[in-house]
Design a protein around this motif. Structure first.
Motif, PDB file in Angstrom:
ATOM      1  N   GLU A  58       0.828  -1.203   0.000  1.00  0.00           N
ATOM      2  CA  GLU A  58       0.000   0.000   0.000  1.00  0.00           C
ATOM      3  C   GLU A  58       0.867   1.260   0.000  1.00  0.00           C
ATOM      4  OE1 GLU A  58      -4.239   1.216   1.959  1.00  0.00           O
ATOM      5  OE2 GLU A  58      -2.754   0.311   3.297  1.00  0.00           O
ATOM      6  N   ASP A  59       1.916   1.275   0.811  1.00  0.00           N
ATOM      7  CA  ASP A  59       2.818   2.423   0.850  1.00  0.00           C
ATOM      8  C   ASP A  59       3.559   2.591  -0.475  1.00  0.00           C
ATOM      9  OD1 ASP A  59       2.231   3.197   3.458  1.00  0.00           O
ATOM     10  OD2 ASP A  59       3.765   1.895   4.326  1.00  0.00           O
ATOM     11  N   VAL A  60       4.046   1.496  -1.022  1.00  0.00           N
ATOM     12  CA  VAL A  60       4.781   1.556  -2.284  1.00  0.00           C
ATOM     13  C   VAL A  60       3.858   2.032  -3.407  1.00  0.00           C
ATOM     14  CG1 VAL A  60       5.975   0.163  -4.025  1.00  0.00           C
ATOM     15  CG2 VAL A  60       6.466  -0.173  -1.584  1.00  0.00           C
ATOM     16  N   PHE A  61       2.619   1.548  -3.408  1.00  0.00           N
ATOM     17  CA  PHE A  61       1.638   1.966  -4.413  1.00  0.00           C
ATOM     18  C   PHE A  61       1.394   3.470  -4.329  1.00  0.00           C
ATOM     19  CE2 PHE A  61      -2.810   2.658  -5.729  1.00  0.00           C
ATOM     20  CZ  PHE A  61      -2.806   2.086  -6.988  1.00  0.00           C
ATOM     21  N   ALA A  62       1.261   3.988  -3.123  1.00  0.00           N
ATOM     22  CA  ALA A  62       0.983   5.415  -2.944  1.00  0.00           C
ATOM     23  C   ALA A  62       2.113   6.281  -3.494  1.00  0.00           C
ATOM     24  CB  ALA A  62       0.764   5.719  -1.465  1.00  0.00           C
ATOM     25  N   ARG A  63       3.346   5.781  -3.473  1.00  0.00           N
ATOM     26  CA  ARG A  63       4.505   6.531  -3.944  1.00  0.00           C
ATOM     27  C   ARG A  63       4.939   6.126  -5.347  1.00  0.00           C
ATOM     28  NH1 ARG A  63       8.339   8.872  -0.478  1.00  0.00           N
ATOM     29  NH2 ARG A  63       7.603   9.240   1.650  1.00  0.00           N
ATOM     30  N   ALA A  64       4.246   5.172  -5.941  1.00  0.00           N
ATOM     31  CA  ALA A  64       4.669   4.622  -7.229  1.00  0.00           C
ATOM     32  C   ALA A  64       4.530   5.643  -8.354  1.00  0.00           C
ATOM     33  CB  ALA A  64       3.864   3.365  -7.550  1.00  0.00           C
ATOM     34  N   MET A  65       5.296   5.413  -9.395  1.00  0.00           N
ATOM     35  CA  MET A  65       5.217   6.236 -10.598  1.00  0.00           C
ATOM     36  C   MET A  65       4.145   5.674 -11.520  1.00  0.00           C
ATOM     37  SD  MET A  65       9.334   6.410 -11.105  1.00  0.00           S
ATOM     38  CE  MET A  65       9.426   4.643 -10.827  1.00  0.00           C
ATOM     39  N   ARG A  66       3.666   6.512 -12.412  1.00  0.00           N
ATOM     40  CA  ARG A  66       2.680   6.081 -13.406  1.00  0.00           C
ATOM     41  C   ARG A  66       3.374   5.864 -14.735  1.00  0.00           C
ATOM     42  NH1 ARG A  66      -0.065   9.089  -9.720  1.00  0.00           N
ATOM     43  NH2 ARG A  66      -2.192   8.405  -9.211  1.00  0.00           N
ATOM     44  N   ILE A  67       2.989   4.796 -15.412  1.00  0.00           N
ATOM     45  CA  ILE A  67       3.582   4.472 -16.701  1.00  0.00           C
ATOM     46  C   ILE A  67       2.469   4.087 -17.661  1.00  0.00           C
ATOM     47  CG2 ILE A  67       4.027   2.097 -15.892  1.00  0.00           C
ATOM     48  CD1 ILE A  67       6.415   2.030 -17.794  1.00  0.00           C
ATOM     49  N   ARG A  68       2.535   4.631 -18.873  1.00  0.00           N
ATOM     50  CA  ARG A  68       1.527   4.314 -19.889  1.00  0.00           C
ATOM     51  C   ARG A  68       2.026   3.141 -20.727  1.00  0.00           C
ATOM     52  NH1 ARG A  68      -2.978   6.533 -21.042  1.00  0.00           N
ATOM     53  NH2 ARG A  68      -2.467   8.405 -19.829  1.00  0.00           N
ATOM     54  N   LEU A  69       1.214   2.105 -20.793  1.00  0.00           N
ATOM     55  CA  LEU A  69       1.597   0.891 -21.494  1.00  0.00           C
ATOM     56  C   LEU A  69       1.408   1.041 -22.999  1.00  0.00           C
ATOM     57  CD1 LEU A  69      -0.015  -1.714 -19.081  1.00  0.00           C
ATOM     58  CD2 LEU A  69       2.414  -1.129 -19.268  1.00  0.00           C
ATOM     59  N   PRO A  70       2.175   0.296 -23.797  1.00  0.00           N
ATOM     60  CA  PRO A  70       2.008   0.356 -25.259  1.00  0.00           C
ATOM     61  C   PRO A  70       0.701  -0.312 -25.696  1.00  0.00           C
ATOM     62  CG  PRO A  70       3.598  -1.342 -24.637  1.00  0.00           C
ATOM     63  CD  PRO A  70       3.265  -0.585 -23.386  1.00  0.00           C
ATOM     64  N   ASN A  71       0.399  -0.154 -26.919  1.00  0.00           N
ATOM     65  CA  ASN A  71      -0.735  -0.803 -27.600  1.00  0.00           C
ATOM     66  C   ASN A  71      -2.078  -0.227 -27.170  1.00  0.00           C
ATOM     67  OD1 ASN A  71       1.190  -2.444 -28.829  1.00  0.00           O
ATOM     68  ND2 ASN A  71       1.022  -4.006 -27.250  1.00  0.00           N
ATOM     69  N   HIS A  72      -2.529  -0.556 -25.968  1.00  0.00           N
ATOM     70  CA  HIS A  72      -3.874  -0.174 -25.534  1.00  0.00           C
ATOM     71  C   HIS A  72      -3.896   1.150 -24.761  1.00  0.00           C
ATOM     72  CE1 HIS A  72      -4.728  -4.290 -26.707  1.00  0.00           C
ATOM     73  NE2 HIS A  72      -3.769  -4.684 -25.889  1.00  0.00           N
ATOM     74  N   GLY A  73      -2.730   1.611 -24.337  1.00  0.00           N
ATOM     75  CA  GLY A  73      -2.625   2.923 -23.710  1.00  0.00           C
ATOM     76  C   GLY A  73      -3.055   2.997 -22.263  1.00  0.00           C
ATOM     77  N   HIS A  74      -3.243   1.862 -21.603  1.00  0.00           N
ATOM     78  CA  HIS A  74      -3.637   1.892 -20.200  1.00  0.00           C
ATOM     79  C   HIS A  74      -2.491   2.415 -19.335  1.00  0.00           C
ATOM     80  CE1 HIS A  74      -7.312  -0.149 -21.139  1.00  0.00           C
ATOM     81  NE2 HIS A  74      -6.700  -1.248 -21.566  1.00  0.00           N
ATOM     82  N   GLU A  75      -2.842   3.166 -18.315  1.00  0.00           N
ATOM     83  CA  GLU A  75      -1.846   3.690 -17.388  1.00  0.00           C
ATOM     84  C   GLU A  75      -1.902   2.907 -16.085  1.00  0.00           C
ATOM     85  OE1 GLU A  75      -0.666   8.127 -16.861  1.00  0.00           O
ATOM     86  OE2 GLU A  75      -2.036   7.682 -15.204  1.00  0.00           O
ATOM     87  N   ILE A  76      -0.768   2.336 -15.701  1.00  0.00           N
ATOM     88  CA  ILE A  76      -0.672   1.595 -14.451  1.00  0.00           C
ATOM     89  C   ILE A  76       0.420   2.223 -13.598  1.00  0.00           C
ATOM     90  CG2 ILE A  76      -1.455  -0.526 -15.580  1.00  0.00           C
ATOM     91  CD1 ILE A  76       1.497  -1.521 -15.342  1.00  0.00           C
ATOM     92  N   ARG A  77       0.672   1.634 -12.454  1.00  0.00           N
ATOM     93  CA  ARG A  77       1.733   2.138 -11.580  1.00  0.00           C
ATOM     94  C   ARG A  77       2.904   1.159 -11.543  1.00  0.00           C
ATOM     95  NH1 ARG A  77      -0.757   5.653  -6.596  1.00  0.00           N
ATOM     96  NH2 ARG A  77      -2.687   6.283  -7.632  1.00  0.00           N
ATOM     97  N   ILE A  78       4.079   1.729 -11.311  1.00  0.00           N
ATOM     98  CA  ILE A  78       5.289   0.933 -11.157  1.00  0.00           C
ATOM     99  C   ILE A  78       6.102   1.531 -10.015  1.00  0.00           C
ATOM    100  CG2 ILE A  78       6.553   2.272 -12.904  1.00  0.00           C
ATOM    101  CD1 ILE A  78       7.934  -0.386 -13.703  1.00  0.00           C
ATOM    102  N   PRO A  79       6.618   0.704  -9.114  1.00  0.00           N
ATOM    103  CA  PRO A  79       7.371   1.239  -7.976  1.00  0.00           C
ATOM    104  C   PRO A  79       8.606   2.018  -8.411  1.00  0.00           C
ATOM    105  CG  PRO A  79       6.764  -1.049  -7.578  1.00  0.00           C
ATOM    106  CD  PRO A  79       6.443  -0.756  -9.018  1.00  0.00           C
TER     107      PRO A  79
END
Length: 281
Positions: free
Chosen positions: A127-148
């Motif tokens: 939960e703590d890592v998620f709160a501080r994680a960076m956002r990254i836009r994935l190829p192809n479908h363009g979804h944005e997820i988080r990465i530590p």
């Protein structure tokens, strides 16, 4: 400098397909997905411009931030179980471990118990890592997820070492050696260690031994990823683990065993040090 625009797209193509399948078939919010595990390590490695290989693996692991069990239940109904750990599914023709976390579903803190698993799952620090994680836009479908961030990934690997080394599983030390390599090769780290207003106290503490200063700085940054209470919990648990074995498992790349023992002690000291806010690699 960390730049996900230069990440090898081959590392994220199948991640993109998995996330799109989750969005399309189970209505998962892509913003609740956090890439973890080996693919997270490799994506960060590539984003830092590193060219040397890491430990080879075909694993794909994602964390899923939840307010309730609804999204996880939909995944369980839609996708086929594989393996025996209760959280592995075949999604977009990939074996994927889905690790649910969040204050609403953890009991006690740091422990989730999916009905499909039948036993507890350690998600300490997610939960703590998620709160501080960076956002990254994935190829192809363009979804944005988080990465530590690099120290966020370090949180997950330090806790994994604590949990798994008890059962003589030692691979997490090698992953932390990769994180230490990120710090050692980072211009940001070097600038911090020679700036009076940042972390030069560590340079002086270790008599200008930059490798030991860097190991302590990594431990300090990992601690700063965690909320109050969890920081001490990780530091105490890591100190109680087999640090001699940890040093041996760091690998020869970091030097002879005596050097690795010194690096381990500096890293463990950093985990107890809350004197600075983190900047990251």
């Amino acid at each position: 400098m960390l730049d996900f625009a230069r990440t090898d797209p081959r590392l994220l193509d199948d991640v993109a397909d998995v996330v799109d399948a989750l969005v399309s078939h189970t209505d998962v919010n892509p913003g609740s997905v956090m890439l973890v595990g080996a693919r997270c390590r490799d994506a960060i490695h590539s984003a830092l411009g590193a060219s040397e290989p890491t430990r080879t693996t075909n694993d794909l692991d994602i964390g899923l931030a939840l307010d309730d069990w609804g999204a996880f239940d939909r995944i369980d109904r839609r996708f086929v179980h594989i393996g025996s750990n209760g959280i592995r599914y075949r999604i977009a023709d990939m074996p994927v471990d889905v690790m649910p976390f969040g204050a609403a579903i953890e009991s006690p803190d740091g422990i989730a118990t999916p009905a499909t698993r039948g036993e507890s799952l350690v998600v300490f620090g997610f939960e703590d890592v998620f709160a501080r994680a960076m956002r990254i836009r994935l190829p192809n479908h363009g979804h944005e997820i988080r990465i530590p961030s690099p120290p966020g990934y370090g949180v997950l690997k330090a806790q994994a070492w604590v949990d798994r080394s008890i059962d003589h599983e030692y691979k997490d030390a090698g992953d932390l050696a990769v994180v230490l390599g990120w710090y050692e090769n980072s211009r940001v780290t070097a600038d911090r260690l020679y700036d009076d207003s940042l972390d030069m106290d560590l340079t002086e503490r270790y008599d200008f031994d930059q490798r030991l200063s860097t190991a302590h700085l990594l431990g300090r940054d990992i601690r700063q990823q965690l909320s109050s209470g969890r920081d001490d919990e990780l530091a105490t648990a890591f100190a109680a683990s087999d640090l001699s074995m940890f040093a041996r498992q760091l690998g020869d790349r970091l030097g002879e065993l005596t050097v690795r023992l010194e690096l381990t002690r500096a890293f463990a000291a950093g985990l107890t040090d809350d004197s600075r806010a983190d900047v990251g690699a």
